[in-house]
Design a protein around this motif. Structure first.
Motif, PDB file in Angstrom:
ATOM      1  N   PRO A   1       0.846  -1.196   0.000  1.00  0.00           N
ATOM      2  CA  PRO A   1       0.000   0.000   0.000  1.00  0.00           C
ATOM      3  C   PRO A   1       0.882   1.246   0.000  1.00  0.00           C
ATOM      4  O   PRO A   1       2.074   1.174   0.306  1.00  0.00           O
ATOM      5  CB  PRO A   1      -0.763  -0.111   1.319  1.00  0.00           C
ATOM      6  N   GLU A   2       0.285   2.362  -0.357  1.00  0.00           N
ATOM      7  CA  GLU A   2       1.024   3.614  -0.215  1.00  0.00           C
ATOM      8  C   GLU A   2       1.095   3.967   1.255  1.00  0.00           C
ATOM      9  O   GLU A   2       0.267   3.517   2.043  1.00  0.00           O
ATOM     10  CB  GLU A   2       0.308   4.716  -0.990  1.00  0.00           C
ATOM     11  N   GLN A   3       2.085   4.743   1.626  1.00  0.00           N
ATOM     12  CA  GLN A   3       2.133   5.174   3.018  1.00  0.00           C
ATOM     13  C   GLN A   3       2.544   6.625   3.119  1.00  0.00           C
ATOM     14  O   GLN A   3       3.292   7.119   2.277  1.00  0.00           O
ATOM     15  CB  GLN A   3       3.067   4.285   3.836  1.00  0.00           C
ATOM     16  N   GLY A   4       2.011   7.294   4.126  1.00  0.00           N
ATOM     17  CA  GLY A   4       2.378   8.687   4.292  1.00  0.00           C
ATOM     18  C   GLY A   4       1.469   9.401   5.255  1.00  0.00           C
ATOM     19  O   GLY A   4       0.510   8.826   5.774  1.00  0.00           O
ATOM     20  N   GLN A   5       1.825  10.661   5.509  1.00  0.00           N
ATOM     21  CA  GLN A   5       1.061  11.476   6.446  1.00  0.00           C
ATOM     22  C   GLN A   5       0.417  12.680   5.756  1.00  0.00           C
ATOM     23  O   GLN A   5      -0.369  13.381   6.366  1.00  0.00           O
ATOM     24  CB  GLN A   5       1.969  11.971   7.575  1.00  0.00           C
ATOM     25  N   ASP A   6       0.811  12.921   4.519  1.00  0.00           N
ATOM     26  CA  ASP A   6       0.186  14.008   3.761  1.00  0.00           C
ATOM     27  C   ASP A   6      -0.768  13.387   2.766  1.00  0.00           C
ATOM     28  O   ASP A   6      -0.346  12.743   1.799  1.00  0.00           O
ATOM     29  CB  ASP A   6       1.255  14.847   3.069  1.00  0.00           C
ATOM     30  N   ILE A   7      -2.041  13.565   3.010  1.00  0.00           N
ATOM     31  CA  ILE A   7      -3.042  12.824   2.244  1.00  0.00           C
ATOM     32  C   ILE A   7      -3.977  13.813   1.550  1.00  0.00           C
ATOM     33  O   ILE A   7      -4.442  14.783   2.154  1.00  0.00           O
ATOM     34  CB  ILE A   7      -3.901  11.942   3.186  1.00  0.00           C
ATOM     35  N   GLU A   8      -4.247  13.535   0.266  1.00  0.00           N
ATOM     36  CA  GLU A   8      -5.204  14.341  -0.492  1.00  0.00           C
ATOM     37  C   GLU A   8      -6.509  13.559  -0.568  1.00  0.00           C
ATOM     38  O   GLU A   8      -6.498  12.367  -0.879  1.00  0.00           O
ATOM     39  CB  GLU A   8      -4.697  14.549  -1.926  1.00  0.00           C
ATOM     40  N   LEU A   9      -7.595  14.249  -0.291  1.00  0.00           N
ATOM     41  CA  LEU A   9      -8.847  13.523  -0.401  1.00  0.00           C
ATOM     42  C   LEU A   9     -10.013  14.382  -0.868  1.00  0.00           C
ATOM     43  O   LEU A   9      -9.981  15.600  -0.755  1.00  0.00           O
ATOM     44  CB  LEU A   9      -9.203  12.818   0.915  1.00  0.00           C
ATOM     45  N   MET A  10     -11.013  13.689  -1.399  1.00  0.00           N
ATOM     46  CA  MET A  10     -12.300  14.328  -1.650  1.00  0.00           C
ATOM     47  C   MET A  10     -13.098  14.092  -0.374  1.00  0.00           C
ATOM     48  O   MET A  10     -13.146  12.975   0.128  1.00  0.00           O
ATOM     49  CB  MET A  10     -13.042  13.680  -2.830  1.00  0.00           C
ATOM     50  N   VAL A  11     -13.689  15.155   0.139  1.00  0.00           N
ATOM     51  CA  VAL A  11     -14.426  14.985   1.378  1.00  0.00           C
ATOM     52  C   VAL A  11     -15.856  15.470   1.181  1.00  0.00           C
ATOM     53  O   VAL A  11     -16.096  16.462   0.500  1.00  0.00           O
ATOM     54  CB  VAL A  11     -13.723  15.728   2.545  1.00  0.00           C
ATOM     55  N   CYS A  12     -16.792  14.707   1.740  1.00  0.00           N
ATOM     56  CA  CYS A  12     -18.170  15.180   1.787  1.00  0.00           C
ATOM     57  C   CYS A  12     -18.415  15.606   3.223  1.00  0.00           C
ATOM     58  O   CYS A  12     -18.183  14.819   4.153  1.00  0.00           O
ATOM     59  CB  CYS A  12     -19.137  14.073   1.376  1.00  0.00           C
ATOM     60  N   TRP A  13     -18.856  16.847   3.420  1.00  0.00           N
ATOM     61  CA  TRP A  13     -19.023  17.353   4.770  1.00  0.00           C
ATOM     62  C   TRP A  13     -20.409  16.982   5.304  1.00  0.00           C
ATOM     63  O   TRP A  13     -21.415  17.181   4.637  1.00  0.00           O
ATOM     64  CB  TRP A  13     -18.788  18.872   4.815  1.00  0.00           C
TER      65      TRP A  13
END
Lengths: 302, 428
Positions: free
Chosen positions: B323-335
């Motif tokens: 899997p990818e790993q990291g702490q900086d994540i880009e996402l689409m968010v539904c509020w």
């Protein structure tokens, strides 16, 4: 089906096991509410699977109205012994004696509503922060909106208009002190799924689910098993030796029997497939008003 | 019934699969009627429920039995004649069990639709044959696409009100085809129906000879879903470590979890995150015996050849497919909450079985959910808004893009003060 797909029962099983493991990991002190009925027996089976080869890591709790089918109590005690888990009994009679619950007036008072008091008192007394219930969304219209993880405030109340959204299989069990969760691993099961699963797994259930002879009292179309808890009223007669079985098991004063000759699990599955009445149709407790269940749930009922 | 029929019937359920679908439509598109019709015609409504519906119909002065009332739940919903929350319905045909996530169509309930869509294999979108494709149709289709629902059925309802004319259906189909080229759904089907009269829902319509496609129920029963799950990228997020500490299982140490992708077999080389240690699968255990292989969405217990450090929230994968790993994540968010997203704010997060916190580093843009246009100059993200954001997490996540894997690509944001689930995130 292709080799990489699961049957509907296996998918439901995997989902319920996942939910149980989440609860055991997210909460400090969970408990499984056990009534001796088929749904709570199914939950116990799933809990065994979820934690095997370790033991079930939480106790069972029975909220006892005192109006039990004796067969249920025998079954309960034997099961607990086999599993080696702790059984806690919360007694409605104790709540009445303490004065925190008041017996209904009139002949054949139902203790159904009083169970809520005892349930909330017992949860608080033992400081349980999550309680597994065997309720299913197909049972009743208020239950159709229930979450897997159902948040309860410090009064044990359910607020149906303000539930947490539940997405994917990410379950949010975060809470403040004094609040708790009800968790329903069987949410997506139907009555049919439960019976099919019991048949598939060969799960043992109390004998009163199978056809037997019993004296019954017909009360507003509900066939109540005649017992010391039932006062026969004017215009009612005791019908002797009817061939009946129970589709659900609750309190003896409000759980109705159905006329049936089904003596095996397969016959029960067949019968459920052909049934034209919901299983709660035989529950006098749900017949009180159209929103009876919704109201009881808001107060903290199962 | 003959004995033979009995024995066939009683075994049939051992081979049934499961389809989860969501239904969406604008107000008055007949969604509740359609669900009532599906349940009624597939005999999933019991007599006592039907009696309640009949008496409620009479009380409300309806001329015929109002099937929409079958799906009414809470008191406020009955009184206001609306649906407030996602409700789940169940029915089955001989080969398949169905779970319907019945979601309200009002604009303010995008959050409910996202919730219902998050677990669905298929989405039904209803269009009123008289009104055609409207803004809400596009919004619902966009949400289905965003949530990576693989199959979409556009039901053109109320065909009875346009005299069952083919032109009405064709126009709507063409309009939607234009729009749907922007979506990521490959399997889109179109069915002309009348939920009220039952045309093409369960039974083929006698009024639309020009339509030679399948009925809705036939479509639901036969849509191929077993290849929708990811069986390529092996992922086991660890839910719990099972250590019985009994005499019989003295040294047993198993990793319990739900497989979120791929296939694991005894002997497979595996790698655990975050430790990075490798080992081999020793066994896949269940109370019913050892398994030769395990795949999504099974809940299993895995044991490894070596004792390595693994605990809840860790991820088991394969060395050649990580899997990818990291702490900086880009996402689409539904509020999902009335309190708007706070840029720079901190939230608790859940990703697989991993808990952590995050800070919202940046709101990149908001999506106009009717046109799919990016709105770069409005960064106020409130209830029901969908936006692309960037977060930094306190702990590294082991993830895949949501497009690749719903289970390892989804994340929820939680308000640390109210504990409410406030955001639904899909990792890009």
């Amino acid at each position: 089906m292709s080799s990489y797909s699961l049957t509907h029962l296996k998918q439901l099983e995997a989902e319920a096991i996942f939910v149980m493991r989440e609860v055991a990991s997210q909460f400090e002190k969970p408990v499984l509410l056990f009534s001796g009925g088929k749904d709570s027996i199914t939950m116990v089976r799933l809990a065994q699977k979820a934690f095997w080869p370790a033991k079930i890591p939480f106790p069972l709790m029975h909220i006892d109205t005192g109006h039990n089918f004796p067969e249920t109590i025998e079954f309960r005690d034997r099961l607990v012994e086999e599993l080696g888990v702790e059984l806690i009994v919360g007694s409605v009679q104790d709540s009445i004696n303490r004065g925190s619950a008041v017996e209904e007036k009139g002949p054949n008072p139902s203790r159904n509503k009083l169970q809520t008091v005892t349930l909330l008192e017992s949860l608080e007394q033992h400081q349980f922060d999550a309680a597994f219930g065997g309720a299913r969304r197909d049972e009743e219209k208020a239950r159709a909106k229930e979450r897997f993880f159902s948040h309860r405030d410090e009064f044990g109340q359910w607020d149906p208009k303000n539930q947490r959204p539940e997405l994917w299989n990410l379950f949010n069990g975060k809470k403040n002190m004094g609040e708790h969760f009800r968790v329903f691993p069987l949410s997506n099961w139907t009555e049919m799924d439960v019976w099919q699963y019991i048949a598939l797994e060969g799960v043992e259930i109390p004998q009163i689910y199978f056809s037997h002879q019993r004296d019954v009292v017909n009360r507003n179309g509900v066939l109540l098993g005649h017992s010391e808890f039932i006062t026969v009223m004017d215009g009612e007669t005791v019908e002797k030796n009817k061939t009946v079985r129970f589709r659900t098991i609750g309190d003896m004063t409000n759980t109705g029997a159905v006329e049936s000759g089904a003596t095996t699990l397969e016959e029960i599955v067949q019968e459920v497939a052909a049934a034209r009445q919901t299983e709660r149709g035989n529950r006098a407790d749900d017949k009180r008003s159209e929103a009876a269940m919704e109201d009881r749930k808001k107060e903290g009922y199962f | 019934m003959t004995d033979q029929a009995n024995s066939i019937d009683s075994q049939a359920y051992l081979d049934m699969d499961l389809l989860r679908f969501t239904t969406a439509g604008s107000v008055d598109d007949g969604k509740s009627t359609l669900i009532g019709r599906l349940l009624y015609d597939s005999k999933a409504i019991f007599e006592d429920t039907m009696e309640q519906v009949e008496s409620a119909s009479k009380r409300m002065g309806d001329a015929q039995v109002n099937l929409a009332l079958v799906t009414d739940g809470l008191r406020a919903e009955r009184e206001q004649g609306i649906t407030i929350d996602v409700a789940y319905r169940y029915f089955a045909t001989p080969n398949r069990k169905f779970i319907i996530a019945d979601t309200p169509g009002h604009i303010q309930y995008t959050r409910n639709m996202v919730t219902g869509a998050s677990t669905a294999n298929l989405a039904i979108i209803l269009v009123d044959a008289r009104h055609g494709v409207v803004e809400q149709t596009c919004r619902h289709a966009f949400i289905a696409s965003l949530l990576q629902i693989k199959h979409l059925v556009l039901c053109v309802n109320k065909m009875d009100l346009v005299d069952y004319k083919e032109e009405a259906f064709t126009k709507i189909k063409e309009d939607f085809e234009d729009f749907s080229s922007k979506l990521e759904i490959n399997d889109i089907r179109y069915i002309p129906i009348s939920a009220l009269n039952g045309d093409n829902v369960v039974e083929k319509s006698e009024h639309m000879d020009w339509y030679d496609g399948a009925t809705l129920l036939y479509t639901l029963e036969n849509v191929h879903i077993s290849s929708d799950l990811n069986h390529v990228d092996s992922r086991l997020p660890v839910q719990r470590v099972i250590r019985p500490q009994s005499n019989e299982y003295h040294d047993f140490r198993g990793y319990a979890g739900r497989i979120e992708g791929g296939i694991f077999k005894p002997g497979d080389e595996v790698i655990a995150f975050p430790s990075g240690f490798t080992s081999k699968v020793k066994s896949i255990e269940t109370i019913d015996g050892k398994l030769e292989e395990a795949f999504a969405p099974m809940s299993v217990v895995m044991t490894l050849e070596d004792e390595i450090d693994i605990s809840r929230g860790d991820m088991i994968a394969k060395p050649n497919n990580q899997p990818e790993q990291g702490q900086d994540i880009e996402l689409m968010v539904c509020w999902l909450n009335e309190k708007p997203l706070r840029p720079g704010g901190k939230y608790a997060i859940k990703h697989t079985q991993r808990d952590g916190r995050c800070i919202v580093k940046e709101v990149r843009y908001k999506v106009d959910i009717n046109t799919l246009h990016k709105i770069e100059d409005d960064k106020n993200i409130g209830l029901n808004d969908i936006a692309r954001i960037k977060i930094r997490t306190t702990v590294p996540l082991f993830y895949d893009s949501y497009k690749k894997n719903r289970g390892t690509g989804s994340i929820i944001l939680i308000d640390e003060f109210t504990n409410e689930t406030v955001g639904a995130g899909m990792i890009i």
